[in-house]
Scaffold this motif. Structure first.
Motif, short mmCIF file in Angstrom:
data_model
loop_
_atom_site.label_atom_id
_atom_site.label_comp_id
_atom_site.label_asym_id
_atom_site.label_seq_id
_atom_site.Cartn_x
_atom_site.Cartn_y
_atom_site.Cartn_z
N ALA A 160 -12.25 10.12 2.48
CA ALA A 160 -11.76 8.84 1.99
C ALA A 160 -12.74 8.21 1.01
N HIS B 242 -7.18 4.60 -4.51
CA HIS B 242 -8.31 4.91 -3.64
C HIS B 242 -7.80 5.14 -2.22
N TRP C 165 0.84 -1.19 0.00
CA TRP C 165 0.00 0.00 0.00
C TRP C 165 0.88 1.24 0.00
N TRP D 171 -8.13 4.98 1.64
CA TRP D 171 -8.83 4.19 2.65
C TRP D 171 -8.63 4.80 4.02
N ASP E 8 -4.63 2.44 -1.91
CA ASP E 8 -4.47 1.10 -2.50
C ASP E 8 -3.92 1.19 -3.92
N HIS F 68 -15.63 -2.27 4.91
CA HIS F 68 -14.85 -3.50 5.02
C HIS F 68 -14.52 -3.80 6.47
N CYS G 199 -12.87 1.07 6.46
CA CYS G 199 -12.58 -0.27 6.96
C CYS G 199 -12.42 -0.23 8.48
N THR H 279 -12.86 4.73 0.69
CA THR H 279 -13.24 3.42 1.22
C THR H 279 -13.01 3.39 2.73
#
Length: 560
Positions: free
Chosen positions: A85, A55, A31, A57, A51, A115, A89, A87
């Motif tokens: 962000a 994107h 990453w 995260w 990533d 996630h 998680c 995404t």
């Protein structure tokens, strides 16, 4: 990080260990832009990363002894809103509750996928990770020599000093020396302490070491109330933390096989030398880009003479630093004062105020715009004289269609982090700072520096210039626009030739042809007149200086 064979290890970690080791695992997995942001006022964000699809995260880490509930989902959603962000998680050290899983399912049916990484996933990430990071830097020949010299000096004499200009990879050298000594079993207790003077530098050092160390070498932090449970491996600490510890707490620290001092020129500060002496380390190493102490003293008494040195001049000559196009931007010169000065003599302050006519902010922005477009610049740093000026100048840049923000110490930690992240990601053209970028923080793609503040410190001047010296893909040079109209600064820009204290001279490798004035009539004047008075940079502002007799026949003296 310690080897992760099963999920039971998470019970022995602190929550800080959990967040840091997640960040380290992400880096091992390839990453990019991995940053730790967890702490007071983090608004639910603990780790940010990018990533392979670019994107952004946000990871919310939950280190608990019981299951994690729905509140973690609310926190990561809030963090995603604040940090922008793509995404979200949630990472947990234990399996989450049924309510957590049901809420994730409900949100996914509504189109919001969050996630989850559980303890078993973390074990798998560790097992899949290679021994070294994919981004581990390749050693340059001079770095290999510095590592060899430093290692040998530590083993033979117990002391080592390494001097590397900003941009030449002093952190790579430090971490390679430690990795070598640990790998070969030459540190009896396997304990290393790395000292820096600010929390941001501690964190930068810690994550930079990760890029070089094998994955099973543990790293810890001793600062802001955090005390490692186990000091085996490498501990990173601020000097201030040790200075504020009680004598009993300081004595309770284990013995360290090696103590490394980053920015070693600060070792003469009050209380710093006492801490070094109290630690009584078997081996001591100091690393710095600027070995000149503000009081003019030497750091050799602590670390011995340098076992390896490479300055700006050598780095440029060998192609390891970016070329410099240095431009001194002045509106003109008071030629009447030139006639008088060589007869009457003036103080340095009078020369600055009366001799030089500095370019003002709005005109400076016009020059910045012209340079930006004509030279195809990509990213710039503006050094302002105050935090208020930094904010105003950033606003002026935005009014002129630049993407610009101030980055100042009075901002909250979240504000500074978001601004720096946007700048590193290419979402900002400029950051306007006062002193945040003097030491430690680097963005390789910076190809335009703007000086709007005067500094008479050779060390700070070199550090600020160093922000643009790192080479990068597609970077041809760094353009420096110096609007700080000061006779000592101009002399320093033409040739930075103070002795470092042992007879060696470091010259700033900027040729005469590369130093440009906005007023072309100034060229011969400064090179032949001001430059002759080599001691001018050593005068205080109120000192009266007698300049050489001015002979107008030697110059292209402007007609009245």
């Amino acid at each position: 990080m310690p080897a992760i064979h099963d999920t039971q290890i998470f019970r022995r970690w602190t929550w800080q260990d959990f967040e840091r080791n997640l960040a380290r695992l992400l880096m091992f997995a390839g990453w990019k832009g991995v940053r730790l942001v967890g702490g007071s006022g983090d608004h639910g964000a603990d780790v940010l990363a990018v990533d392979g699809h670019d994107h952004r995260w946000i990871f919310q880490c939950k280190h608990t002894q019981a299951g994690v509930g729905r509140e973690a989902i609310d926190e990561v959603r809030e963090a995603g809103r604040i940090y922008g962000a793509h995404t979200l998680c949630v990472v947990t050290s234990q399996m989450p509750t049924r309510g957590f899983i049901e809420e994730l399912d409900r949100l996914q049916r509504g189109g919001l996928a969050i996630h989850h990484i559980g303890p078993g996933d973390l074990v798998a990430l560790y097992q899949q990770a290679p021994e070294y990071m994919p981004s581990r830097p390749q050693m340059r020949p001079y770095q290999q020599q510095a590592v060899e010299n430093g290692r040998n000096a530590l083993l033979e004499r117990g002391r080592a000093q390494i001097v590397l200009a900003t941009g030449l990879g002093k952190t790579v050298v430090m971490s390679e020396i430690v990795a070598d000594l640990l790998r070969d079993g030459l540190l009896e207790e396997g304990r290393v302490l790395v000292l820096a003077h600010t929390i941001p530098l501690v964190m930068q050092l810690l994550t930079s070491f990760w890029r070089v160390l094998p994955k099973d070498v543990a790293t810890h932090r001793l600062s802001e109330g955090e005390v490692p449970l186990d000091f085996t491996g490498i501990t990173f600490a601020t000097v201030q933390t040790l200075q504020t510890m009680t004598p009993r707490a300081l004595e309770a620290l284990p013995s360290f096989d090696l103590v490394i001092v980053d920015e070693a020129h600060r070792v003469g500060a009050a209380g710093f030398s006492r801490i070094i002496e109290d630690l009584s380390a078997t081996r001591l190493m100091g690393v710095t880009a600027t070995p000149w102490r503000p009081d003019g003293g030497s750091i050799d008494r602590w670390f011995g003479e340098p076992v390896f040195q490479m300055g700006i001049k050598e780095g440029l000559a060998q192609g390891y630093l970016s070329d410099v196009d240095y431009r001194i931007m002045l509106d003109g010169i008071d030629w009447d004062l030139v006639r008088e000065a060589s007869v009457l003599g003036y103080s340095v302050q009078q020369l600055n105020k009366r001799l030089l006519i500095p370019t003002r902010d709005q005109r400076a922005i016009e020059i910045i715009r012209d340079t930006w477009e004509r030279e195809s610049r990509r990213r710039g740093i503006v050094f302002s004289p105050s935090q208020t000026h930094a904010r105003h100048f950033a606003a002026d840049l935005r009014a002129n269609e630049f993407r610009a923000e101030a980055l100042v110490s009075e901002d909250s930690a979240v504000q500074r982090f978001v601004t720096l992240s946007r700048f590193a990601a290419g979402e900002l053209d400029f950051v306007c700072v006062v002193d945040i970028f003097n030491e430690g923080l680097d963005v390789p793609d910076v190809d335009l520096l703007v000086f709007l503040r005067v500094t008479h410190s050779r060390r700070i001047f070199v550090q600020q210039l160093g922000r643009g010296l790192r080479i990068g893909e597609g970077k041809d040079k760094v353009v420096v626009l110096d609007f700080a109209a000061d006779v000592r600064r101009i002399h320093a820009a033409m040739e930075l030739d103070d002795s470092v204290g042992r007879g060696e001279v470091e010259s700033l490798a900027i040729s005469r042809a590369a130093v440009n004035f906005s007023d072309r009539s100034l060229d011969s004047f400064f090179y032949e007149w001001i430059a002759d008075l080599g001691s001018i940079k050593n005068h205080d502002a109120d000192d009266v200086v007698k300049l050489p007799i001015f002979d107008p026949t030697q110059f292209n003296f402007p007609e009245e």
